[in-house]
Scaffold this motif. Structure first.
Motif, short mmCIF file in Angstrom:
data_model
loop_
_atom_site.label_atom_id
_atom_site.label_comp_id
_atom_site.label_asym_id
_atom_site.label_seq_id
_atom_site.Cartn_x
_atom_site.Cartn_y
_atom_site.Cartn_z
N ALA A 1 87.81 16.76 47.92
CA ALA A 1 86.66 17.62 47.61
C ALA A 1 87.09 18.72 46.64
O ALA A 1 88.28 18.93 46.40
CB ALA A 1 86.08 18.23 48.89
N GLY A 2 86.10 19.41 46.10
CA GLY A 2 86.35 20.56 45.24
C GLY A 2 85.44 21.70 45.66
O GLY A 2 84.36 21.47 46.22
N LEU A 3 85.88 22.92 45.38
CA LEU A 3 85.08 24.09 45.77
C LEU A 3 85.43 25.27 44.89
O LEU A 3 86.48 25.29 44.22
CB LEU A 3 85.29 24.45 47.23
N THR A 4 84.55 26.26 44.91
CA THR A 4 84.77 27.51 44.20
C THR A 4 84.50 28.66 45.16
O THR A 4 83.50 28.65 45.89
CB THR A 4 83.83 27.63 42.98
N ILE A 5 85.41 29.65 45.17
CA ILE A 5 85.22 30.85 45.97
C ILE A 5 85.60 32.06 45.12
O ILE A 5 86.19 31.91 44.04
CB ILE A 5 86.07 30.83 47.27
N LYS A 6 85.30 33.26 45.61
CA LYS A 6 85.76 34.47 44.93
C LYS A 6 87.23 34.71 45.28
O LYS A 6 87.67 34.47 46.41
CB LYS A 6 84.92 35.68 45.36
N GLY B 1 89.24 25.42 43.88
CA GLY B 1 90.17 24.70 44.75
C GLY B 1 89.93 23.21 44.71
O GLY B 1 88.81 22.75 44.54
N SER B 2 91.03 22.47 44.84
CA SER B 2 90.95 21.02 44.96
C SER B 2 91.55 20.63 46.30
O SER B 2 92.68 21.03 46.62
CB SER B 2 91.70 20.34 43.81
N ALA B 3 90.80 19.89 47.10
CA ALA B 3 91.18 19.60 48.49
C ALA B 3 91.53 18.13 48.66
O ALA B 3 90.89 17.26 48.08
CB ALA B 3 90.03 19.98 49.43
N ARG B 4 92.54 17.89 49.50
CA ARG B 4 92.90 16.54 49.91
C ARG B 4 93.07 16.55 51.43
O ARG B 4 93.67 17.48 51.98
CB ARG B 4 94.20 16.07 49.24
N SER B 5 92.57 15.52 52.09
CA SER B 5 92.59 15.53 53.55
C SER B 5 93.40 14.38 54.11
O SER B 5 93.92 13.53 53.37
CB SER B 5 91.16 15.48 54.09
N GLY C 1 94.65 19.36 41.91
CA GLY C 1 94.32 18.22 42.77
C GLY C 1 95.54 17.35 43.05
O GLY C 1 95.73 16.88 44.18
N ILE C 2 96.35 17.13 42.03
CA ILE C 2 97.56 16.32 42.22
C ILE C 2 98.52 17.03 43.15
O ILE C 2 99.12 16.43 44.05
CB ILE C 2 98.24 16.03 40.87
N VAL C 3 98.70 18.35 42.94
CA VAL C 3 99.62 19.11 43.78
C VAL C 3 99.14 19.12 45.23
O VAL C 3 99.93 18.96 46.17
CB VAL C 3 99.79 20.54 43.25
N ALA C 4 97.83 19.27 45.43
CA ALA C 4 97.28 19.22 46.78
C ALA C 4 97.59 17.87 47.43
O ALA C 4 97.95 17.79 48.62
CB ALA C 4 95.77 19.46 46.77
N GLY C 5 97.46 16.81 46.65
CA GLY C 5 97.76 15.48 47.17
C GLY C 5 99.23 15.31 47.53
O GLY C 5 99.57 14.70 48.55
N ARG C 6 100.10 15.84 46.69
CA ARG C 6 101.55 15.76 46.95
C ARG C 6 101.91 16.52 48.23
O ARG C 6 102.70 16.05 49.06
CB ARG C 6 102.33 16.32 45.78
N PRO D 1 95.79 18.60 55.92
CA PRO D 1 94.77 18.81 54.89
C PRO D 1 95.19 19.99 54.03
O PRO D 1 95.69 21.00 54.54
CB PRO D 1 93.50 19.10 55.68
N CYS D 2 94.99 19.87 52.74
CA CYS D 2 95.55 20.87 51.82
C CYS D 2 94.55 21.19 50.71
O CYS D 2 93.90 20.29 50.16
CB CYS D 2 96.85 20.33 51.23
N ILE D 3 94.42 22.47 50.40
CA ILE D 3 93.62 22.92 49.26
C ILE D 3 94.49 23.81 48.39
O ILE D 3 95.11 24.76 48.88
CB ILE D 3 92.37 23.70 49.68
N VAL D 4 94.57 23.48 47.11
CA VAL D 4 95.31 24.29 46.15
C VAL D 4 94.30 24.91 45.18
O VAL D 4 93.45 24.22 44.61
CB VAL D 4 96.35 23.46 45.38
N PHE D 5 94.41 26.24 45.01
CA PHE D 5 93.47 26.99 44.17
C PHE D 5 94.15 27.47 42.89
O PHE D 5 95.36 27.77 42.88
CB PHE D 5 92.95 28.22 44.91
N ALA D 6 93.36 27.58 41.84
CA ALA D 6 93.79 28.21 40.59
C ALA D 6 92.63 29.05 40.06
O ALA D 6 91.48 28.86 40.47
CB ALA D 6 94.20 27.15 39.56
#
Length: 583
Positions: free
Chosen positions: A441-446, A406-410, A372-377, A385-390
């Motif tokens: 926001a947060g989300l989960t995908i395959k 994923g953690s999203a920042r818009s 989430g922090i990296v997405a914000g940076r 808008p950015c989503i970083v997944f782990a």
């Protein structure tokens, strides 16, 4: 990416009192202040402006809690693993103590084992702890399966949350959330801790009407003593500082500055090397909040909650030191991940002049707690808008079944939760679960669906965003007379707050002659600048060390905030530089 500096338009200030300096009136009016009433940041004004009983579901929640107190029901608070969740949990535990309960405890999910919110697995843990009533704080509105599991086990459930609800609500016994459909509570920007605070205000009123305190021999609690937690959680969660939240934050700050705060917050202020008597709202966001968040990001948020619940200063200091160590580790991980993320973008031939509409990145070894922090940076640097997944679970190596989180920042102009909901509706099964706000926001995908999601995210963002939304803009309050670059005016700005999300601290821009420049702390630029014969110190954080120091520069255009620097007992004006360019 390069940013445009745009000066705010001058607006009418006729409705604001003449006792205020014109520049302060202009700052207030340009931030949407609509009446002189909004200057009254006291608790009495808060109670007159927004009654706690205006929250939908409050009557049911108070009746249930009152009966639970009478029956000595086993109550378990289910929190969240961020600073809002930690302060909400600490507030509820403390408040229930004040109401005379001695049969309550908390559970906070470990993000690496159970994920967010009231899941069925968390309910089973609560059942092992003999829970008869569950109260969610800062979560629950999207926990359909978890609430159902609790009801199947004959538990009562009160959901307190502030996140946006989906089309289906959980089958809880009571739901208190200003954003649920049909709720007329005017302040939709309450943090989770704000919702919890209002519930305790309403419960005190209800218990007073039921003669609970006299009959049970319990002293009527002073709910205002919880405002230090409310202020910290509200700012740390980056919710909008509307008039209601500004009152909550200002009252919390006043209590802390006056020494009326809990040992845990005092210890966090000390370890962050902040002046308690001069604490400002931004200290919650940049100093105290990250230390609490570090526990949930890297280990177990129970550390952060227990620090806030510490009974004395000596034990609080030990826990605050542990949180500080975790935060240092978090910074190191975050910096490494951000550098890797920027290298990935470079390898895709993306740069500041050639970017997608939206950025989504995944790397198998990234740390789930820091995405989430990296997405914000990245969002701040590239204005996308950015989503970083782990990976959801490090040991899940089956590509076909592995899930990633994923953690999203818009950015302004794109409601990220609405966009995820649209992707979900148009691509059934692509997103396993999601939730959040307009800006986060947060989300989960395959894992196997990442590329498909990445393409859909970029495509839809391109449709929803206007070209001007992709311009990175700095809004300035204009040029500030050098005669106002004084300690007195800096203090006036501080006292005119609290400043925060959607009520930003004043920012000015001007051209100065460059006198001195040097790098400190590897990537921060210390400056001495001059205008009209007056000299000022300034600092710009995280500059491009390839571009600065610039020995060719004679003049610089700065976008800056005016601040007070305290060093060895000496206080001087310092320019906190947001944007730096040669002039």
């Amino acid at each position: 990416m390069s940013k445009k500096i745009i000066r705010r338009a001058q607006v009418s200030t006729s409705y604001l009192p003449d006792s205020l300096p014109e520049i302060i009136k202009q700052i207030y009016a340009s931030r949407g202040m609509q009446s002189a009433d909004e200057l009254e940041l006291n608790v009495a004004h808060l109670q007159g402006m927004v009654a706690e009983t205006a929250l939908m579901g409050m009557d049911n929640a108070c009746q249930l809690l009152h009966q639970a107190l009478l029956n000595k029901t086993r109550i378990i608070i289910v929190g969240d693993f961020d600073a809002d969740g930690a302060t909400s949990t600490a507030l509820m535990i403390t408040a229930l103590n004040l109401f005379g309960s001695n049969n309550h405890d908390f559970i906070v999910p470990n993000r690496f084992e159970y994920g967010y919110g009231l899941t069925p697995e968390i309910v089973d843990i609560a059942a092992e702890q003999k829970a008869e009533m569950l109260i969610t704080v800062d979560n629950g509105i999207s926990c359909i399966a978890g609430v159902k599991r609790a009801k199947d086990l004959n538990m009562q459930v009160i959901v307190t949350d502030h996140h946006l609800p989906g089309h289906v609500l959980p089958i809880a016994d009571a739901i208190v959330n200003p954003n649920q459909h049909g709720c007329n509570f005017p302040s939709k920007s309450l943090a989770g801790v704000g919702v919890a605070f209002y519930l305790m205000l309403a419960l005190r009123k209800y218990c007073r009407e039921q003669n609970y305190f006299a009959e049970q021999g319990v002293a009527e609690p002073n709910i205002a003593q919880l405002l230090d937690l409310v202020a910290l959680g509200t700012v740390a969660d980056v919710v909008s500082l509307d008039a209601n939240n500004r009152i909550l934050v200002e009252q919390g700050l006043k209590r802390i500055r006056a020494g009326k705060t809990r040992p845990g917050i005092q210890a966090l202020i000390e370890i962050a090397n902040k002046n308690q008597q001069r604490l400002v709202a931004s200290d919650f966001g940049f100093a105290l909040g990250p230390r609490i968040n570090a526990a949930g990001r890297l280990d177990d948020m129970a550390y952060g909650i227990n620090c806030l619940l510490a009974p004395d200063l000596s034990s609080a200091r030990v826990m605050a030191a542990e949180l500080d160590d975790l935060n240092k580790t978090r910074r190191e991980i975050e910096q490494g991940m951000q550098q890797e993320a920027e290298r990935v973008l470079t390898s895709l031939n993306f740069d500041e002049e050639n970017l997608p509409n939206a950025i989504s990145l995944f790397q198998a070894d990234w740390h789930q707690g820091v995405i989430g922090i990296v997405a914000g940076r990245l969002k701040e640097k590239f204005h996308r808008p950015c989503i970083v997944f782990a990976k959801s679970k490090e040991d899940d190596t089956d590509f076909n079944t592995a899930e990633i989180k994923g953690s999203a920042r818009s950015i302004p102009g794109l409601h990220i939760r609405d966009l995820l909901e649209h992707i979900d509706s148009q691509n059934p099964g692509l997103i396993s679960k999601f939730g959040g706000h307009a800006m986060a926001a947060g989300l989960t995908i395959k894992q196997q669906d990442f590329e498909k999601f990445q393409q859909e995210f970029d495509r839809l963002a391109g449709k929803w965003l206007k070209p001007e939304d992709l311009d990175s803009i700095i809004l300035s309050d204009g040029e500030l007379s050098v005669n106002l670059l004084t300690l007195e005016f800096a203090e006036k700005i501080r006292d005119s707050g609290p400043w925060g999300q959607n009520f930003p601290e004043p920012l000015f821009d001007d051209t100065f002659s460059l006198v001195q420049q040097r790098i400190v702390g590897e990537k921060h630029l210390k400056l001495v600048v001059e205008k009209n014969g007056k000299v000022f110190d300034g600092i710009a954080f995280n500059v491009d060390v390839k571009a600065w120091p610039n020995t060719q520069a004679k003049q610089v255009h700065l976008a800056y905030r005016i601040d007070v620097n305290e060093f060895r007992g000496k206080r001087t004006v310092q320019l906190m530089i947001e944007d730096l360019r040669t002039a």
